[in-house]
Design a protein around this motif. Structure first.
Motif, PDB file in Angstrom:
ATOM      1  N   LYS A 178     -19.871  -2.091   7.052  1.00  0.00           N
ATOM      2  CA  LYS A 178     -19.566  -1.458   5.768  1.00  0.00           C
ATOM      3  C   LYS A 178     -18.431  -2.198   5.069  1.00  0.00           C
ATOM      4  O   LYS A 178     -18.499  -2.501   3.878  1.00  0.00           O
ATOM      5  N   LEU A 179     -17.406  -2.488   5.849  1.00  0.00           N
ATOM      6  CA  LEU A 179     -16.225  -3.192   5.315  1.00  0.00           C
ATOM      7  C   LEU A 179     -16.604  -4.587   4.809  1.00  0.00           C
ATOM      8  O   LEU A 179     -16.197  -5.024   3.729  1.00  0.00           O
ATOM      9  N   ARG A 218       0.890  -1.178   0.000  1.00  0.00           N
ATOM     10  CA  ARG A 218       0.000   0.000   0.000  1.00  0.00           C
ATOM     11  C   ARG A 218       0.922   1.220   0.000  1.00  0.00           C
ATOM     12  O   ARG A 218       1.820   1.303   0.856  1.00  0.00           O
ATOM     13  N   PHE A 255     -11.957  -7.511  15.788  1.00  0.00           N
ATOM     14  CA  PHE A 255     -11.328  -7.046  14.545  1.00  0.00           C
ATOM     15  C   PHE A 255     -10.925  -5.590  14.752  1.00  0.00           C
ATOM     16  O   PHE A 255     -11.757  -4.752  15.085  1.00  0.00           O
ATOM     17  N   PHE A 271     -11.190   0.594  21.545  1.00  0.00           N
ATOM     18  CA  PHE A 271     -11.635   0.980  20.199  1.00  0.00           C
ATOM     19  C   PHE A 271     -12.919   0.302  19.722  1.00  0.00           C
ATOM     20  O   PHE A 271     -13.494   0.722  18.723  1.00  0.00           O
ATOM     21  N   SER A 277     -19.720  -3.892  14.314  1.00  0.00           N
ATOM     22  CA  SER A 277     -20.010  -2.459  14.434  1.00  0.00           C
ATOM     23  C   SER A 277     -20.468  -1.968  13.068  1.00  0.00           C
ATOM     24  O   SER A 277     -20.304  -2.656  12.059  1.00  0.00           O
ATOM     25  N   ASN A 299      -8.616   3.415   7.112  1.00  0.00           N
ATOM     26  CA  ASN A 299      -9.004   4.044   5.836  1.00  0.00           C
ATOM     27  C   ASN A 299      -7.941   3.956   4.749  1.00  0.00           C
ATOM     28  O   ASN A 299      -7.833   4.836   3.907  1.00  0.00           O
ATOM     29  N   SER A 300      -7.153   2.912   4.781  1.00  0.00           N
ATOM     30  CA  SER A 300      -6.158   2.707   3.716  1.00  0.00           C
ATOM     31  C   SER A 300      -6.260   1.307   3.132  1.00  0.00           C
ATOM     32  O   SER A 300      -5.327   0.830   2.491  1.00  0.00           O
ATOM     33  N   GLY A 301      -7.351   0.633   3.415  1.00  0.00           N
ATOM     34  CA  GLY A 301      -7.553  -0.689   2.839  1.00  0.00           C
ATOM     35  C   GLY A 301      -6.979  -1.843   3.659  1.00  0.00           C
ATOM     36  O   GLY A 301      -7.066  -3.000   3.252  1.00  0.00           O
ATOM     37  N   GLY A 303      -8.075  -2.908   6.597  1.00  0.00           N
ATOM     38  CA  GLY A 303      -9.195  -3.704   7.126  1.00  0.00           C
ATOM     39  C   GLY A 303      -9.665  -4.711   6.079  1.00  0.00           C
ATOM     40  O   GLY A 303      -9.870  -5.886   6.376  1.00  0.00           O
ATOM     41  N   SER A 304      -9.793  -4.233   4.848  1.00  0.00           N
ATOM     42  CA  SER A 304     -10.235  -5.131   3.774  1.00  0.00           C
ATOM     43  C   SER A 304      -9.210  -6.246   3.548  1.00  0.00           C
ATOM     44  O   SER A 304      -9.577  -7.409   3.366  1.00  0.00           O
ATOM     45  N   GLU A 318     -19.175 -11.724  14.990  1.00  0.00           N
ATOM     46  CA  GLU A 318     -19.799 -11.497  16.292  1.00  0.00           C
ATOM     47  C   GLU A 318     -20.072 -10.003  16.482  1.00  0.00           C
ATOM     48  O   GLU A 318     -19.146  -9.190  16.453  1.00  0.00           O
ATOM     49  N   ILE A 325      -8.167  -2.390  13.307  1.00  0.00           N
ATOM     50  CA  ILE A 325      -7.044  -1.758  12.617  1.00  0.00           C
ATOM     51  C   ILE A 325      -6.738  -0.504  13.435  1.00  0.00           C
ATOM     52  O   ILE A 325      -7.645   0.291  13.713  1.00  0.00           O
TER      53      ILE A 325
HETATM   54  N1  ACO Z   1      -6.711   3.523   0.025  1.00  0.00           N
HETATM   55  C1  ACO Z   1      -7.553   4.425   0.593  1.00  0.00           C
HETATM   56  N2  ACO Z   1      -8.777   4.121   1.070  1.00  0.00           N
HETATM   57  C2  ACO Z   1      -9.169   2.871   0.957  1.00  0.00           C
HETATM   58  C3  ACO Z   1      -8.367   1.869   0.362  1.00  0.00           C
HETATM   59  C4  ACO Z   1      -7.092   2.251  -0.121  1.00  0.00           C
HETATM   60  N3  ACO Z   1      -6.280   1.362  -0.717  1.00  0.00           N
HETATM   61  N4  ACO Z   1      -9.031   0.715   0.400  1.00  0.00           N
HETATM   62  C5  ACO Z   1     -10.211   0.964   0.999  1.00  0.00           C
HETATM   63  N5  ACO Z   1     -10.298   2.263   1.307  1.00  0.00           N
HETATM   64  C6  ACO Z   1     -11.446   2.945   1.913  1.00  0.00           C
HETATM   65  C7  ACO Z   1     -12.661   2.094   1.731  1.00  0.00           C
HETATM   66  O1  ACO Z   1     -13.284   2.373   0.489  1.00  0.00           O
HETATM   67  C8  ACO Z   1     -13.504   2.510   2.894  1.00  0.00           C
HETATM   68  O2  ACO Z   1     -14.149   3.735   2.562  1.00  0.00           O
HETATM   69  P1  ACO Z   1     -15.643   4.051   3.054  1.00  0.00           P
HETATM   70  O3  ACO Z   1     -15.573   4.095   4.570  1.00  0.00           O
HETATM   71  O4  ACO Z   1     -15.933   5.358   2.444  1.00  0.00           O
HETATM   72  O5  ACO Z   1     -16.485   2.918   2.567  1.00  0.00           O
HETATM   73  C9  ACO Z   1     -12.512   2.839   3.983  1.00  0.00           C
HETATM   74  O6  ACO Z   1     -11.267   3.021   3.329  1.00  0.00           O
HETATM   75  C10 ACO Z   1     -12.438   1.744   5.047  1.00  0.00           C
HETATM   76  O7  ACO Z   1     -12.008   0.512   4.483  1.00  0.00           O
HETATM   77  P2  ACO Z   1     -10.644  -0.093   4.978  1.00  0.00           P
HETATM   78  O8  ACO Z   1      -9.565   0.926   4.865  1.00  0.00           O
HETATM   79  O9  ACO Z   1     -10.418  -1.378   4.315  1.00  0.00           O
HETATM   80  O10 ACO Z   1     -10.988  -0.367   6.525  1.00  0.00           O
HETATM   81  P3  ACO Z   1     -10.090   0.049   7.783  1.00  0.00           P
HETATM   82  O11 ACO Z   1      -8.720  -0.437   7.599  1.00  0.00           O
HETATM   83  O12 ACO Z   1     -10.266   1.487   8.114  1.00  0.00           O
HETATM   84  O13 ACO Z   1     -10.804  -0.849   8.894  1.00  0.00           O
HETATM   85  C11 ACO Z   1     -12.321  -0.969  10.728  1.00  0.00           C
HETATM   86  C12 ACO Z   1     -12.153  -0.648   9.248  1.00  0.00           C
HETATM   87  C13 ACO Z   1     -11.893  -2.398  11.001  1.00  0.00           C
HETATM   88  C14 ACO Z   1     -13.774  -0.807  11.136  1.00  0.00           C
HETATM   89  C15 ACO Z   1     -11.404   0.021  11.525  1.00  0.00           C
HETATM   90  O14 ACO Z   1     -11.837   1.313  11.284  1.00  0.00           O
HETATM   91  C16 ACO Z   1     -11.392  -0.240  13.013  1.00  0.00           C
HETATM   92  O15 ACO Z   1     -10.682  -1.108  13.474  1.00  0.00           O
HETATM   93  N6  ACO Z   1     -12.187   0.556  13.767  1.00  0.00           N
HETATM   94  C17 ACO Z   1     -12.206   0.518  15.221  1.00  0.00           C
HETATM   95  C18 ACO Z   1     -12.610  -0.813  15.811  1.00  0.00           C
HETATM   96  C19 ACO Z   1     -13.825  -1.451  15.172  1.00  0.00           C
HETATM   97  O16 ACO Z   1     -14.857  -0.823  15.001  1.00  0.00           O
HETATM   98  N7  ACO Z   1     -13.679  -2.737  14.855  1.00  0.00           N
HETATM   99  C20 ACO Z   1     -14.743  -3.572  14.323  1.00  0.00           C
HETATM  100  C21 ACO Z   1     -15.627  -4.006  15.436  1.00  0.00           C
HETATM  101  S1  ACO Z   1     -16.691  -5.349  14.990  1.00  0.00           S
HETATM  102  C22 ACO Z   1     -15.828  -6.756  15.396  1.00  0.00           C
HETATM  103  O17 ACO Z   1     -14.843  -6.696  16.068  1.00  0.00           O
HETATM  104  C23 ACO Z   1     -16.300  -8.062  14.876  1.00  0.00           C
END
Ligand code: ACO
Length: 366
Positions: free
Chosen positions: A291-292, A132, A248, A163, A286, A256-258, A260-261, A283, A250
């Protein structure tokens, strides 16, 4: 008295900060990342305020690679009691959320002079590599049964309550170590050049824990039922199971850099290659995780729906039925057998699958 109380009350979310540290030049630790928790109510109480200190700073440090923890509490002034209220015993509060090692002295030299850091690798095995922004990342996965993985998870569980709203600790004392049910996935940034020659190139990004529920199917007629407890010849790991993503996360600097995906895909890809896992569940997700998950599951399923030409087909309906479309059962409008086949093949849980079908059908409306 009220003014004094206010003066010695601080916002816990501001006073507490988490830093990810690495050895640096001149025998000083370098703060690679520094961020505040989103929630502190599980630790200090509903109001997320700390009473009894002026100029309070609570730094929870983690070594970037092995996540060795340390807590540093400092303040300008402590007021033991005001009226009937006493200062919050911070050591006591944080002891419930950090391992005892976090309260020991010598953290700085342990990190700075760690002779094993340069050759250290995360516990488990590397299951995914990706880049990335020109930087290298790796996902490692391993059983929670392994001691290095267990220690690492124990070190960072405070991040879960900090978090994830309503996030739950895995009670490591209660885990049934005779069954290999928990698998942990760790994402790390891997630097091409660590900050000092003796430092580890690995910096923690985030992690996920997964848990297997075994599906005990009723034995077919004429077969001897499986007896409990398990006999040696039946290994539970070989039984059909449902995989549940339990925690889960990040960390904020990497959101927001992919990543999580990428982590979700790593878990999902392993589930796809394991014939004993029948579906992937989550489980208490959130909103952000939903969304992810939607984004990733939709990308997986859309080509399948397209290939199977999934669409609402009202051609088989009688003219009377067509006039009352709302009351027609789904079985008459959608090829449920084809959909069921896709669901089973892609191991998506039924409610999530129904959402994905709905999204796909809505996207077809011109
Ligand atoms: N470059 C820039 N942005 C990107 C990229 C990339 N390469 N790939 C994806 N994105 C965007 C996505 O489009 C998405 O945009 P959107 O929000 O407008 O739809 C956004 O980034 C988020 O996707 P990711 O980056 O893949 O996700 P992220 O790494 O931010 O992880 C998560 C999301 C897990 C919810 C994180 O924010 C987090 O840990 N939050 C706090 C704790 C939490 O809520 N955990 C989940 C609880 S539920 C459970 O534990 C089962």
């Amino acid at each position: 008295m009220a003014a004094l109380s206010e003066e010695f009350t601080v916002s816990a979310n501001e006073a507490v900060h988490i830093s990810i540290v690495q050895p640096g030049p001149h025998d000083q630790l370098v703060r690679r990342h520094n961020f505040h928790p989103e929630f502190t109510y599980p630790i200090v109480g509903e109001a997320e305020q700390i009473f009894g200190y002026k100029g309070l700073d609570v730094e929870i440090q983690f070594a970037a690679h092995n996540l060795l923890p340390h807590i540093n509490i400092s303040y300008e002034k402590k007021f033991e009691t005001v009226g009937t209220t006493s200062a919050l015993d911070l050591n006591k509060k944080f002891r419930d959320f950090l391992p005892p090692t976090a309260f020991e002295r010598g953290f700085e030299s342990l990190v700075q002079d760690d002779p094993d850091a340069a050759a250290w690798t995360p516990p488990g095995e590397c299951v995914k590599r990706y880049t990335r922004g020109g930087e290298n990342y790796e996902v490692w996965a391993g059983s929670l049964l392994g001691m290095p993985m267990r220690t690492l998870v124990d070190n960072i569980q405070i991040l879960i309550v900090s978090f994830i709203e309503g996030g739950q600790f895995i009670n490591l004392e209660d885990v049934d170590w005779t069954l290999d049910r928990w698998r942990v996935y760790l994402t790390y940034h891997k630097a091409s050049k660590p900050p000092t020659p003796r430092a580890s190139p690995y910096t923690f990004v985030g992690y996920a824990t997964t848990y297997r529920f075994y599906i005990f199917q009723k034995p077919a007629k004429g077969h001897v039922p499986i007896s409990f407890p398990f006999s040696e010849s039946i290994t539970p790991n070989k039984l059909s199971s449902r995989l549940r993503i339990s925690q889960f996360l990040i960390t904020p600097p990497y959101q927001n850099s992919g990543h999580g995906s990428a982590l979700y895909q790593a878990v999902y890809d392993e589930a796809m290659t394991d014939p004993t896992i029948l579906e992937v569940t989550v489980e208490d997700p959130s909103e952000e995780f939903d969304k992810l998950r939607d984004m990733n599951d939709y990308e997986t399923l859309r080509p399948q729906f397209e290939a199977a030409d999934i669409k609402i087909d009202s051609s088989a309906l009688t003219s009377l039925e067509r006039g009352r479309l709302k009351r027609i059962p789904t079985t008459k409008l959608l090829p449920l057998d084809k959909l069921q086949e896709i669901r089973a093949k892609k191991k998506i849980a039924s409610r999530q699958f129904a959402r994905m079908v709905e999204m796909y059908l809505l996207a077809q409306i011109p």
